[in-house]
Enzyme design. Structure first.
Site, PDB file in Angstrom:
ATOM      1  N   ASN A 135     -92.169  46.409  93.586  1.00  0.00           N
ATOM      2  CA  ASN A 135     -91.636  47.245  94.769  1.00  0.00           C
ATOM      3  C   ASN A 135     -91.015  46.366  95.887  1.00  0.00           C
ATOM      4  OD1 ASN A 135     -92.084  48.579  97.674  1.00  0.00           O
ATOM      5  ND2 ASN A 135     -92.515  50.479  95.874  1.00  0.00           N
ATOM      6  N   SER A 171     -89.640  52.479  93.442  1.00  0.00           N
ATOM      7  CA  SER A 171     -89.362  53.203  94.590  1.00  0.00           C
ATOM      8  C   SER A 171     -90.168  54.175  94.740  1.00  0.00           C
ATOM      9  CB  SER A 171     -87.897  53.861  94.628  1.00  0.00           C
ATOM     10  OG  SER A 171     -87.445  54.119  95.875  1.00  0.00           O
ATOM     11  N   GLU A 172     -91.025  54.030  95.972  1.00  0.00           N
ATOM     12  CA  GLU A 172     -92.285  54.850  96.080  1.00  0.00           C
ATOM     13  C   GLU A 172     -92.174  56.254  96.476  1.00  0.00           C
ATOM     14  OE1 GLU A 172     -91.289  52.078  98.223  1.00  0.00           O
ATOM     15  OE2 GLU A 172     -91.774  52.597 100.174  1.00  0.00           O
ATOM     16  N   ASN A 173     -90.930  56.721  96.696  1.00  0.00           N
ATOM     17  CA  ASN A 173     -90.619  58.173  96.946  1.00  0.00           C
ATOM     18  C   ASN A 173     -90.386  58.803  95.544  1.00  0.00           C
ATOM     19  OD1 ASN A 173     -88.130  56.645  96.470  1.00  0.00           O
ATOM     20  ND2 ASN A 173     -87.025  58.332  96.891  1.00  0.00           N
ATOM     21  N   SER A 224     -96.794  58.466  92.157  1.00  0.00           N
ATOM     22  CA  SER A 224     -96.077  57.125  92.694  1.00  0.00           C
ATOM     23  C   SER A 224     -97.253  56.202  93.131  1.00  0.00           C
ATOM     24  CB  SER A 224     -95.092  57.401  93.530  1.00  0.00           C
ATOM     25  OG  SER A 224     -94.522  56.148  94.145  1.00  0.00           O
TER      26      SER A 224
END
Lengths: 212, 233
Positions: free
Chosen positions: A23, A46-48, A88
């Site tokens: 990340n 991607s944390e979204n 996530s």
């Protein structure tokens, strides 16, 4: 000569390993994606809600439903997958992500990180940073060694509110690379940027660091 | 009883009351329920607590509800793109509770799953941990976080059917599946309302039990950070 931002990102990219899930934070860490060694299989999270982040789209091919955590339009790769925010952060908090590379306002010699809030200034929020430093296996802070006034950002103790305690394993700045010594409240110098002298690093570092 | 409504306004009818808590899906402007937000604005409901990762931008998304001062409290992880928000917050007109993004997602999931609280490492030793119960598991310290629920969840999906089965598109999914579970009443706007039986049951993201009302509506889908690359010759 101190490293440029791109050189800092390139040096941080040397910490990537084949098969890693990674990340990258917003800012200089984003540049690390440009320096993944050829032939190395690294999957960007991607944390979204996406694994296998692809490059920016060609003009006219952007999709408003496909963005990264910096809200930039991006593309998929053949290996990509999408998921919800709880999944996530199960990846992040559950220790499934190998490496997190984040920006920093301050790092302390014990590995404390501050990167989300300056009291008295407008607070935007921590986003996913607290989750990343609490859950990801290894965390690298990538930042300019000093602030605009020339003051050290690599300190004995953080002065700003923390993002996480003793969470940073490695520091990469424009002056060099510093690795936290297992079980100690100290970082060891791994490498200095070419042309940067020990005296300059000592003068610009408030943390107690170990030179070989 | 049909779950299908003709307009966003009709889909919110009878659900809005002053002082209620609303979950609003989306990450930035990606995957927000544009038409339902506009309908909530038009309902003139006041004193809202809004649970949403972000607070929209000036004049768009939740920014519209800030302009009309319908929101009195936000529970969010990042609110950087909104000057009106900043102004109201600094002026003491707006209450704000920051949650780490993963904690926020899990609180919403837990609330909808009947889990009143859980322990996490996120935020230990920071401002977030102040006043919260600390507990050790296997020598590591964790803090307790509570589940979140809402009177109304407003989310956006790509395709849905009259049963309320939903499929989301790309990263527009984000918080919406958990919010669908966390709302006493969940209202969904979809790009496409498709006949029951056309969605493959193997690929449903949110099963219809979590959805009470559904409306097909066109979205503007504004892009916050348009980034592109050059075509090499």
């Amino acid at each position: 000569m101190a490293w440029t931002r791109d050189e800092m990102a390139a040096r941080a990219a040397q910490e990537l390993e084949d098969g890693f899930y990674v990340n990258l934070g917003i800012g200089i860490p984003t540049l690390v994606a440009n320096h993944i060694p050829d032939g190395m299989d690294v999957t960007l999270q991607s944390e979204n809600g996406m694994l296998g982040m692809g490059p920016f789209p060609y003009e006219g091919e952007e999709d408003a439903d496909l963005i990264n955590a910096g809200k930039q339009t991006i593309t998929t790769l053949p290996k990509s997958s999408f998921f919800d925010s709880a999944t996530s952060f199960a990846m992040i908090r559950g220790g499934h992500v190998d490496l997190s590379i984040l920006g920093a306002m301050e790092v302390a010699e014990n590995g404390d990180l501050a990167n989300w809030m300056i009291p008295g200034k407008v607070v935007k929020g921590m986003g996913g940073a607290m989750d990343l430093v609490a859950g990801v296996k290894r965390c690298i802070a990538l930042f300019d060694h000093t602030n605009k006034r020339g003051e050290s950002k690599f300190l004995k103790d953080c002065t700003l509110p923390l993002t996480g305690k003793a969470c940073i394993d490695m520091v990469v700045t424009d002056l060099g690379v510093f690795s936290r010594v297992e079980g100690q409240r100290r970082f060891r110098v791994v490498e200095l940027a070419s042309g940067v002298a020990r005296e300059e690093v000592e003068a610009k570092t408030k943390a107690d660091i170990i030179f070989e | 009883m049909s779950k299908v409504y003709k307009t966003a306004r009709a889909a919110l009818e009878g659900l809005c009351h002053d002082g209620m808590t609303v979950m609003s899906g989306g990450f930035g402007l990606c995957g927000i329920a544009e038409n339902l937000i506009a309908a909530l604005r038009d309902s003139k409901t006041k004193n809202l607590t809004v649970i949403s990762n972000n607070a929209g931008v000036d004049g768009f998304g939740l920014g519209q509800l800030l302009e009309t001062r319908q929101i009195s409290k936000m529970i969010s992880s990042y609110v950087g793109e909104n000057r009106e928000f900043e102004r109201q917050y600094l002026g003491g007109e707006l209450e704000l509770e920051f949650n780490p993004q993963g904690t926020l997602a899990e609180r919403i999931r837990a609330g909808g799953a009947g889990i009143p609280g859980f322990y996490t490492k996120t935020g230990v030793g920071t401002l977030i941990a102040e006043g919260k119960e600390h507990k050790e598991f296997d020598g590591e310290t964790y803090i307790m976080e509570t589940g979140l629920k809402a009177d109304l969840s407003m989310i956006k999906a790509w395709k849905g059917d009259a049963e309320g089965n939903l499929i989301f598109k790309a990263t527009a999914r984000n918080f919406s599946p958990m919010m669908a579970m966390g709302g006493k009443v969940t209202v969904v706007e979809v790009d496409e309302l498709v006949p029951v039986g056309t969605l493959d049951p193997n690929f449903i993201h949110t099963p219809g039990i979590f959805v009470q009302r559904i409306v097909e509506a066109k979205c503007e889908k504004r892009i916050e950070q348009l980034t592109t690359r050059e075509r090499s010759a």
